[in-house]
Enzyme design. Structure first.
Site, PDB file in Angstrom:
ATOM      1  N   TYR A  56       0.849  -1.188   0.000  1.00 49.40           N
ATOM      2  CA  TYR A  56       0.000   0.000   0.000  1.00 49.40           C
ATOM      3  C   TYR A  56       0.888   1.243   0.000  1.00 49.40           C
ATOM      4  O   TYR A  56       1.548   1.563   0.992  1.00 49.40           O
ATOM      5  CB  TYR A  56      -0.920   0.022   1.215  1.00 49.40           C
ATOM      6  CG  TYR A  56      -1.996  -1.043   1.236  1.00 49.40           C
ATOM      7  CD1 TYR A  56      -2.270  -1.820   0.107  1.00 49.40           C
ATOM      8  CD2 TYR A  56      -2.742  -1.280   2.382  1.00 49.40           C
ATOM      9  CE1 TYR A  56      -3.259  -2.786   0.129  1.00 49.40           C
ATOM     10  CE2 TYR A  56      -3.734  -2.250   2.406  1.00 49.40           C
ATOM     11  CZ  TYR A  56      -3.984  -3.001   1.286  1.00 49.40           C
ATOM     12  OH  TYR A  56      -4.960  -3.969   1.315  1.00 49.40           O
ATOM     13  N   LEU A 200     -18.411  -2.252   1.741  1.00 47.49           N
ATOM     14  CA  LEU A 200     -19.212  -1.263   1.014  1.00 47.49           C
ATOM     15  C   LEU A 200     -18.972  -1.338  -0.493  1.00 47.49           C
ATOM     16  O   LEU A 200     -19.340  -0.421  -1.234  1.00 47.49           O
ATOM     17  CB  LEU A 200     -18.901   0.143   1.531  1.00 47.49           C
ATOM     18  CG  LEU A 200     -19.141   0.371   3.027  1.00 47.49           C
ATOM     19  CD1 LEU A 200     -18.793   1.793   3.422  1.00 47.49           C
ATOM     20  CD2 LEU A 200     -20.575   0.037   3.408  1.00 47.49           C
TER      21      LEU A 200
END
Length: 324
Positions: A56, A200
């Site tokens: 990341y 989500l």
């Protein structure tokens, strides 16, 4: 913040965790002050499970977490195995050790709480040697526990065959429901903790996107919308964006009134008792507070869960790319 036990790790973790992919800038640029504000908010809200990875931002997410001075009592999980030195077919015990040591240095610890294999190819999992290497590296004291982050139910079931696997990180949400049938019960039977990512669906389930929504060039929702950079099943849970927007509009007709759709989506995941924690990335501290509120909401009615399951099989599942 309510807590649950993370499988055989024995860690007591917050129902709502923090996904730290965005701290590496992979959802658009984020400066140090904004990253620190998110981590401060996580502490203030009792969010004690943070998930990151060595890739990341090329280690930036880990470094920001490592520099954060207020993370006493926080369980930090990281992931290894997607770096170009190993992925897709150059895995070795030495390569894993090097990656794990690099993560520990950036996070400022000698022993990592939890190291997860980061969506390594299915054939590598089937071969099984990589799990033996992780057992040996754990025995060396480089980590307290290890698990795997997977793309599909099939990969999760492969991981469950290995006793050393303490956790599974899976894609599981209203738009990706298949894990509930077999994977979750089998994980519970083996005391393997379940970490849910993409609850989500890359933001689709906030209900805030329209077909004309555009994402920053550095955001994976732009450059990986059709699987150009990594698994097509990851971004938007594998559903073409414009179709996903349409499906979310349908979902709003099923969801309870006067409850933010994001909280409905998080509550849906938490209503599966095999789930230990749900990690959702946030770009603003106030988003984290909204996520945490889902932990305090009442469970959805069984009838509503059934309606959503029927709708998923009929309308959603045929749209998913990249496997379920």
């Amino acid at each position: 913040m309510k807590q649950r036990i993370l499988g055989k790790t024995g860690y007591s973790v917050s129902e709502i965790g923090l996904g730290a992919w965005q701290l590496g800038g992979d959802f658009g640029p984020i400066d140090d002050a904004a990253a620190t504000a998110i981590l401060d908010a996580a502490n203030a809200q009792g969010v004690n499970f943070w998930d990151t990875a060595d890739v990341y931002g090329g280690g930036l997410s880990e470094s920001r977490i490592g520099a954060h001075a207020k993370r006493a009592g926080v369980h930090v999980a990281t992931k290894v195995g997607r770096a170009g030195t190993m992925f897709p077919d150059q895995y070795s015990k030495g390569g894993l050790r090097e990656s794990i040591l690099g993560s520990a240095k950036r996070l400022g610890v000698e022993t990592l709480d939890l190291v997860q294999l980061h969506t390594v190819p299915t054939d590598v999992m089937r071969d099984g040697q990589i799990f033996g290497w992780m057992d040996e590296l754990k025995a060396e004291g480089l980590m307290r526990h290890y698990g795997a982050s997977v793309e599909t139910v099939e990969e999760g079931l492969i991981c469950l065959q290995h006793e050393g696997v303490a956790t599974l990180q899976i894609i599981f949400n209203i738009l990706r429901q298949d894990a509930a049938k077999e994977l979750l019960p089998q994980a519970a039977a083996r005391n393997v903790g379940i970490i849910v990512r993409l609850p989500l669906a890359s933001g689709l389930l906030t209900g805030k996107y329209g077909k004309d929504t555009r994402f920053d060039a550095s955001d994976h929702r732009n450059y990986n919308a059709d699987g150009a950079a990594f698994s097509v099943g990851e971004t938007f849970s594998g559903i073409p964006f414009e179709r996903g927007v349409e499906l979310v509009q349908e979902l709003k007709g099923l969801a309870p009134e006067n409850v933010p759709l994001a909280q409905v989506a998080l509550r849906w995941v938490l209503d599966h008792p095999q789930v230990s924690t749900v990690i959702a990335g946030v770009s603003k501290p106030e988003q984290l507070a909204n996520n945490v509120a889902a932990s305090e909401r009442a469970s959805l009615f069984p009838a509503l869960m059934g309606q959503m399951a029927e709708w998923y099989e009929r309308e959603v599942k045929p749209e998913i790319r990249g496997g379920v």
